[in-house]
Design an enzyme around this catalytic site. Structure first.
Site, PDB file in Angstrom:
ATOM      1  CD  GLN A  85     119.110  69.254  44.072  1.00  0.00           C
ATOM      2  OE1 GLN A  85     118.714  70.398  44.123  1.00  0.00           O
ATOM      3  NE2 GLN A  85     119.736  68.761  43.016  1.00  0.00           N
ATOM      4  CG  HIS A  86     123.756  69.023  46.801  1.00  0.00           C
ATOM      5  ND1 HIS A  86     123.823  69.036  45.436  1.00  0.00           N
ATOM      6  CD2 HIS A  86     123.163  70.191  47.171  1.00  0.00           C
ATOM      7  CE1 HIS A  86     123.298  70.179  44.987  1.00  0.00           C
ATOM      8  NE2 HIS A  86     122.885  70.883  46.020  1.00  0.00           N
ATOM      9  CG  ASP A  88     115.605  69.882  48.173  1.00  0.00           C
ATOM     10  OD1 ASP A  88     116.254  70.172  47.148  1.00  0.00           O
ATOM     11  OD2 ASP A  88     116.052  70.100  49.317  1.00  0.00           O
TER      12      ASP A  88
END
Length: 465
Positions: free
Chosen positions: A71-72, A234
């Site tokens: 992520q991110h 994830d």
């Protein structure tokens, strides 16, 4: 037998599983490494995905695929679909001040109410603000912003730069899903919409953003005709792979630790402790993350000159509470609580308490108490925990399993080790293929008897205060 594929493009590697869509049985799998570091050229992910697919025997007999990813991470594209600079990953902390600047300008309460999250260094908005401040020339070129799984899904479907793709740089064809979008700090899990004001406050101008797909929705097809699912972040992928439902809390002990739960209502924590993410099934995924998890055990095992299993054996010869020895394990700062400059501290050292068994047990108790603090924060958001699913490499240590049953006051279940993020992505692919969420059985390796010992948390809480 219909075969579907699930991809886990993580920080360290790319893993793919080819799964029987009816049973969830893994038919074959492949893996390829990713470069080390906190900023990586996305082309390395694409090359690793191709290598992992090849290692898994290819996709010729696969009818659907979906990609879950870390992520991110910030992937910025110019108007020609080219990556402008290496992606900043979730664990790149140079954006910490940018996160604080955004909070100062907007307010933590306002962020929590509008999005369900408050920016921290790992979130995409903070990285975009860092780009705007530190590399204004690059920021000015940004025509589209994607997350790692968004970009890989786009490339799988044949899009990309003119000289490196079949379909070219159609930025409007970028897609994402609820779970990954909810970790950007400019998309709301509550409203299901982008907050363009907060996005532009981060980057400094408007840009194309991926279309947000719902659970089971199709992103499109590959150029060879394989259906592509929506993908996921994830942790949401892991929840889907585990079949987690309301009442389940997942504790993942990897390099870092996470605590997350599937809930029917969103979280809005103005302190920023609990991130109010969305999940991959249409519900919500309140989550906390810790920086220190399995490496606590690694560090103490190295200090004592033993293996991880030997550390566990030592720990089980000590009594619950480690004779008063308490390890606050903030070895490299901490995210929950938000103490980026903290260091680890060992409390309660006496001539009687400072033994190898007590030190070994204090390491495991400190690891689990840090996660228990996270569970406490998630529960404060209204989460009703009936069962803990303990996953990750360290969860396979028998001592971690037994001590977990003493730290937590609800039953602990240890699923059989598996690639649950990739399996969750495969479940998404099957869902997109058939229109129905698959119900695959979960194999369990251990269910230690509940043996709650309040002294462990009481000691840790007293030292924390």
């Amino acid at each position: 037998m219909a075969l579907v594929a699930g991809v886990d493009s993580s920080t360290q590697s790319c893993k793919i599983v080819i799964v029987d869509a009816d049973t969830g049985d893994i038919v074959r799998k492949g893996r390829a490494p990713h470069p080390a570091g906190t900023e990586v050229a996305p082309s390395a992910w694409w090359e690793a995905l191709q290598s992992a697919i090849s290692a898994a025997g290819g996709l010729d007999d696969v009818v659907a695929i979906s990609v879950a990813g870390q992520q991110h991470g910030m992937v910025v594209l110019d108007e020609d679909g080219r990556v402008i600079r290496d992606a900043l990953l979730w664990n790149d902390t140079r954006s910490a001040q940018a996160a604080r600047d955004l909070i100062d300008e907007v307010g933590a309460n306002e962020y929590a109410e509008r999005l369900g999250v408050v920016p921290v260094a790992s979130f995409t908005a903070a990285k975009l603000r860092w780009l705007r401040d530190a590399e204004p020339e690059n920021a000015a070129r940004v025509a589209a912003v994607a997350l790692p799984h968004d970009w890989l899904t786009w490339r799988l479907r044949g899009f990309g730069p003119v000289d490196d793709s079949e379909l070219g740089p159609v930025l409007e064809e970028l897609t994402t899903d609820r779970s990954d979008a909810s970790g950007t700090a400019y998309w709301s899990a509550v409203t299901g919409e982008y907050d363009l004001d907060l996005f532009e406050r981060a980057l400094g101008h408007s840009a194309a953003l991926p279309r947000v797909l719902g659970p089971g929705e199709q992103a499109g097809i590959t150029t060879t005709g394989t259906l592509v699912g929506p993908g996921a972040g994830d942790n949401a992928g892991a929840a889907l792979g585990l079949g987690a439902a309301s009442g389940d809390v997942v504790l993942s002990i990897g390099t870092s630790g996470t605590v997350f739960a599937v809930t029917e209502t969103p979280a809005t924590d103005a302190t920023g402790t609990v991130a109010g993410f969305a999940d991959a099934s249409g519900l919500f995924l309140p989550l906390i993350a810790t920086l220190n998890a399995a490496r606590i055990v690694d560090s103490l095992a190295a200090l004592l000159g033993v293996s991880q299993n030997e550390l566990g054996d030592l720990a089980l010869t000590a009594e619950p509470g480690s004779g008063g020895l308490v390890l606050q394990p903030y070895f490299e700062g901490e995210r929950t609580p938000n103490l980026p400059d903290a260091t680890a501290t060992l409390f309660g050292m006496t001539l009687g308490s400072t033994t190898r068994p007590n030190l070994a047990r204090a390491a495991i108790e400190g690891l689990l108490c840090g996660l228990a603090d996270g569970l406490e924060a998630v529960r404060a958001q209204g989460v009703d925990a009936h069962r803990i699913l303990l996953i990750g490499g360290a969860a396979q240590n028998p001592a971690v399993q037994r001590i977990a049953a003493q730290v937590f006051d609800v039953p602990v279940v240890i699923p059989t080790p598996g690639e649950y993020v990739a399996v969750g992505a495969a479940a998404q692919a099957a869902w997109a293929l058939t229109g129905d969420r698959p119900s695959w059985p979960l194999s369990v390796v251990a269910e230690p008897a509940v043996d709650y010992r309040p002294v462990i948390r009481e000691q840790y809480r007293a030292r924390r205060a």
